[in-house]
Design a protein around this motif. Sequence first.
Motif, PDB file in Angstrom:
ATOM      1  N   ALA A   1       0.832  -1.210   0.000  1.00 59.12           N
ATOM      2  CA  ALA A   1       0.000   0.000   0.000  1.00 59.12           C
ATOM      3  C   ALA A   1       0.865   1.259   0.000  1.00 59.12           C
ATOM      4  CB  ALA A   1      -0.924   0.000   1.210  1.00 59.12           C
ATOM      5  N   LEU A   2       0.373   2.265  -0.691  1.00 57.82           N
ATOM      6  CA  LEU A   2       1.074   3.546  -0.723  1.00 57.82           C
ATOM      7  C   LEU A   2       0.970   4.240   0.627  1.00 57.82           C
ATOM      8  CD1 LEU A   2      -0.249   4.928  -4.122  1.00 57.82           C
ATOM      9  CD2 LEU A   2       2.039   4.052  -3.654  1.00 57.82           C
ATOM     10  N   PRO A   3       2.043   4.851   1.093  1.00 56.15           N
ATOM     11  CA  PRO A   3       1.961   5.621   2.341  1.00 56.15           C
ATOM     12  C   PRO A   3       0.913   6.735   2.192  1.00 56.15           C
ATOM     13  CG  PRO A   3       4.246   5.339   1.649  1.00 56.15           C
ATOM     14  CD  PRO A   3       3.384   4.841   0.528  1.00 56.15           C
ATOM     15  N   GLY A   4       0.121   6.916   3.233  1.00 58.98           N
ATOM     16  CA  GLY A   4      -0.914   7.940   3.203  1.00 58.98           C
ATOM     17  C   GLY A   4      -2.285   7.417   2.823  1.00 58.98           C
ATOM     18  N   THR A   5      -2.377   6.125   2.472  1.00 58.98           N
ATOM     19  CA  THR A   5      -3.671   5.544   2.092  1.00 58.98           C
ATOM     20  C   THR A   5      -4.225   4.613   3.170  1.00 58.98           C
ATOM     21  OG1 THR A   5      -2.607   3.713   0.901  1.00 58.98           O
ATOM     22  CG2 THR A   5      -3.154   5.685  -0.378  1.00 58.98           C
ATOM     23  N   GLU A   6      -3.640   4.663   4.362  1.00 60.31           N
ATOM     24  CA  GLU A   6      -4.063   3.773   5.449  1.00 60.31           C
ATOM     25  C   GLU A   6      -5.455   4.126   5.971  1.00 60.31           C
ATOM     26  OE1 GLU A   6      -1.390   5.916   5.920  1.00 60.31           O
ATOM     27  OE2 GLU A   6       0.215   4.582   5.288  1.00 60.31           O
ATOM     28  N   HIS A   7      -5.852   5.374   5.818  1.00 56.37           N
ATOM     29  CA  HIS A   7      -7.158   5.834   6.293  1.00 56.37           C
ATOM     30  C   HIS A   7      -7.861   6.544   5.143  1.00 56.37           C
ATOM     31  CE1 HIS A   7     -10.222   7.326   9.025  1.00 56.37           C
ATOM     32  NE2 HIS A   7     -10.114   8.491   8.399  1.00 56.37           N
ATOM     33  N   CYS A   8      -9.150   6.274   5.013  1.00 53.35           N
ATOM     34  CA  CYS A   8      -9.922   6.882   3.934  1.00 53.35           C
ATOM     35  C   CYS A   8     -11.277   7.352   4.462  1.00 53.35           C
ATOM     36  CB  CYS A   8     -10.128   5.878   2.802  1.00 53.35           C
ATOM     37  SG  CYS A   8     -11.004   6.550   1.386  1.00 53.35           S
ATOM     38  N   ARG A   9     -11.640   8.539   4.066  1.00 53.89           N
ATOM     39  CA  ARG A   9     -12.979   9.068   4.331  1.00 53.89           C
ATOM     40  C   ARG A   9     -13.701   9.072   2.990  1.00 53.89           C
ATOM     41  NH1 ARG A   9     -15.849  12.261   7.867  1.00 53.89           N
ATOM     42  NH2 ARG A   9     -17.269  13.753   6.909  1.00 53.89           N
ATOM     43  N   SER A  10     -14.843   8.415   2.946  1.00 54.08           N
ATOM     44  CA  SER A  10     -15.601   8.306   1.697  1.00 54.08           C
ATOM     45  C   SER A  10     -16.951   8.963   1.862  1.00 54.08           C
ATOM     46  CB  SER A  10     -15.781   6.841   1.307  1.00 54.08           C
ATOM     47  OG  SER A  10     -14.520   6.237   1.160  1.00 54.08           O
TER      48      SER A  10
END
Length: 173
Positions: free
Chosen positions: A85-94
Amino acid sequence: MEQKFCFETDYDINALSAMARALRKTIRKKQSRRSHILGWTVTVLGLLVTVTMGVNIVTLTAIVILVLFLLFEDRANGYMAKKRALPGTEHCRSQFYQDKFLSITKVGKTDFRYDRIKYVAEDRGYFVFILSNSHAQAYDKKRLTGGSCEEFRSFIEDRTGLKVIPISGFSLF
């Protein structure tokens, strides 16, 4: 444009395992079934060889590793996805709107149209959108705002024209 629903999702091993399971049971179903049949056939043949020719530690070790991978395939794939996974994609608000949905991570914002979704799956903890053979998005049910899971299910079925596919937690094939 009024927001309908919102999810906060942490892409941890549980979310990534749910995505791997959903991919395996929808878009990759035939390929997965063939792989599992081959894996279990090799396991049975390995056990037969071990029983008839005597215990060989190398064969027995290979059988144990194969069985563990067959039983915990989704978890292993989730672990590998976490490593890539790319760093910074561990959390997502959709955020979900009538005509699109928006995913926001530390990396950036991405707009998606509902017609990009090939399958919508659901397990105990997540809704999962299958976008391609190797791309999916998970949405944590516990962190849904703007309505209930039933309301979101109806909303997404209406927006995509797809039925939500229930995904169980465990199966041999």
